[in-house]
Design a protein around this motif. Structure first.
Motif, mmCIF file in Angstrom:
data_model
loop_
_atom_site.group_PDB
_atom_site.id
_atom_site.type_symbol
_atom_site.label_atom_id
_atom_site.label_comp_id
_atom_site.label_asym_id
_atom_site.label_seq_id
_atom_site.Cartn_x
_atom_site.Cartn_y
_atom_site.Cartn_z
ATOM 1 N N UNK A 245 0.827 -1.204 0.000
ATOM 2 C CA UNK A 245 0.000 0.000 0.000
ATOM 3 C C UNK A 245 0.864 1.258 0.000
ATOM 4 N N UNK A 246 1.943 1.260 0.793
ATOM 5 C CA UNK A 246 2.815 2.432 0.859
ATOM 6 C C UNK A 246 3.557 2.652 -0.460
ATOM 7 N N UNK A 247 3.950 1.571 -1.125
ATOM 8 C CA UNK A 247 4.595 1.694 -2.434
ATOM 9 C C UNK A 247 3.627 2.303 -3.452
ATOM 10 N N UNK A 248 2.371 1.939 -3.355
ATOM 11 C CA UNK A 248 1.359 2.516 -4.243
ATOM 12 C C UNK A 248 1.180 4.008 -3.951
ATOM 13 N N UNK A 249 1.215 4.368 -2.669
ATOM 14 C CA UNK A 249 1.103 5.775 -2.290
ATOM 15 C C UNK A 249 2.284 6.587 -2.825
ATOM 16 N N UNK A 250 3.486 6.022 -2.754
ATOM 17 C CA UNK A 250 4.676 6.703 -3.268
ATOM 18 C C UNK A 250 4.589 6.884 -4.779
#
Length: 263
Positions: free
Chosen positions: A204-209
């Motif tokens: 999820x955090x990689x998608x946010x980045x």
């Protein structure tokens, strides 16, 4: 952090990175108002999405980046002061980044300068070329922007105008200088996080980045085009008034007892 918050921060970064209103200050305020400023991921996110903003300059001015080796030598001369001072004072700078009050005060002080700066340079002769001495002096001005709320863009553009450059040439050199400066600063912070073992991301955090960098890239391109056109016609005054209003609002909230870091 959710996707809406990530997009909001990326929009803030894209709009403010190249305008003389302090991107760092606005992201600190924005993340504080959304209640996510204390999250470790927020701090990494705010650093990482600068790569999207950096790429916008390279894409818009790609011909200038491949014009000559002389161009890179002048960028290096301007970059060195910030690289040295930033490395030496890194811990102090990180402490200042935690202070919303510092951001607000510098927004107001910088705004006052921008309101009157056009008149100061009204009758100054301008030149179109940058010498190595000019580049180093502009680099020293950039160091002032290590204080959050000052604005790297404002400091370097004004620094260029003090060297006799036109508004347009000063602004464009400021954009070019942002590439090595932001890349080094962002890379250094990410490297520190990696060594500390905190640079691990969920899916999820990689998608946010990813979405953050894409949004910052698109918005920054539009902001650069707008700013160059507006600056040549109207100057800095409106940005000065904006800074003063935002800074005073933040100072008023702090005086009323609001802890903007934990809202």
């Amino acid at each position: 952090m959710n996707f809406i918050e990530a997009i909001i921060l990326a929009i803030i970064e894209g709009i403010t990175e190249y305008l003389p209103i302090s991107s760092t200050g606005h992201m600190i305020i924005g993340s504080s108002l959304m209640g996510i400023s204390e999250l470790d991921f927020t701090k990494v996110f705010e650093v990482n999405i600068q790569f999207g903003a950096i790429l916008s300059v390279v894409v818009l001015y790609w011909k200038r980046f491949f014009q000559s080796f002389e161009f890179y030598k002048k960028l290096l001369a301007a970059f060195i002061p910030a690289a040295v001072i930033g490395f030496v004072l890194n811990d102090l700078i990180d402490q200042l980044l935690e202070s919303v009050a510092v951001v607000a005060i510098m927004l107001v002080l910088g705004g006052i300068i921008l309101v009157f700066i056009d008149k100061y340079f009204e009758k100054k002769a301008t030149k179109e070329d940058i010498t190595y001495v000019d580049a180093v002096k502009i680099g020293l001005f950039q160091c002032i922007a290590m204080i959050p709320g000052v604005s790297r863009s404002a400091a370097t553009i004004i620094g260029g105008m003090f060297q006799g450059l036109s508004r347009k040439e000063s602004a464009e050199f400021s954009f070019f200088l942002a590439v090595p400066t932001m890349f080094a600063a962002s890379g250094y912070k990410l490297l520190k996080a990696f060594k500390a073992g905190t640079l691990t991301f969920s899916t999820n955090e990689l998608q946010l980045l990813a979405i953050g960098n894409i949004v910052a890239f698109i918005i920054a391109m539009a902001a650069i085009k707008f700013f160059i056109s507006y600056l040549q016609k109207y100057g800095f005054k409106v940005f000065g008034y904006y800074r003063i209003v935002v800074g005073l609002i933040i100072l008023g909230l702090l005086a009323a007892g609001y802890d903007l870091r934990v809202i």
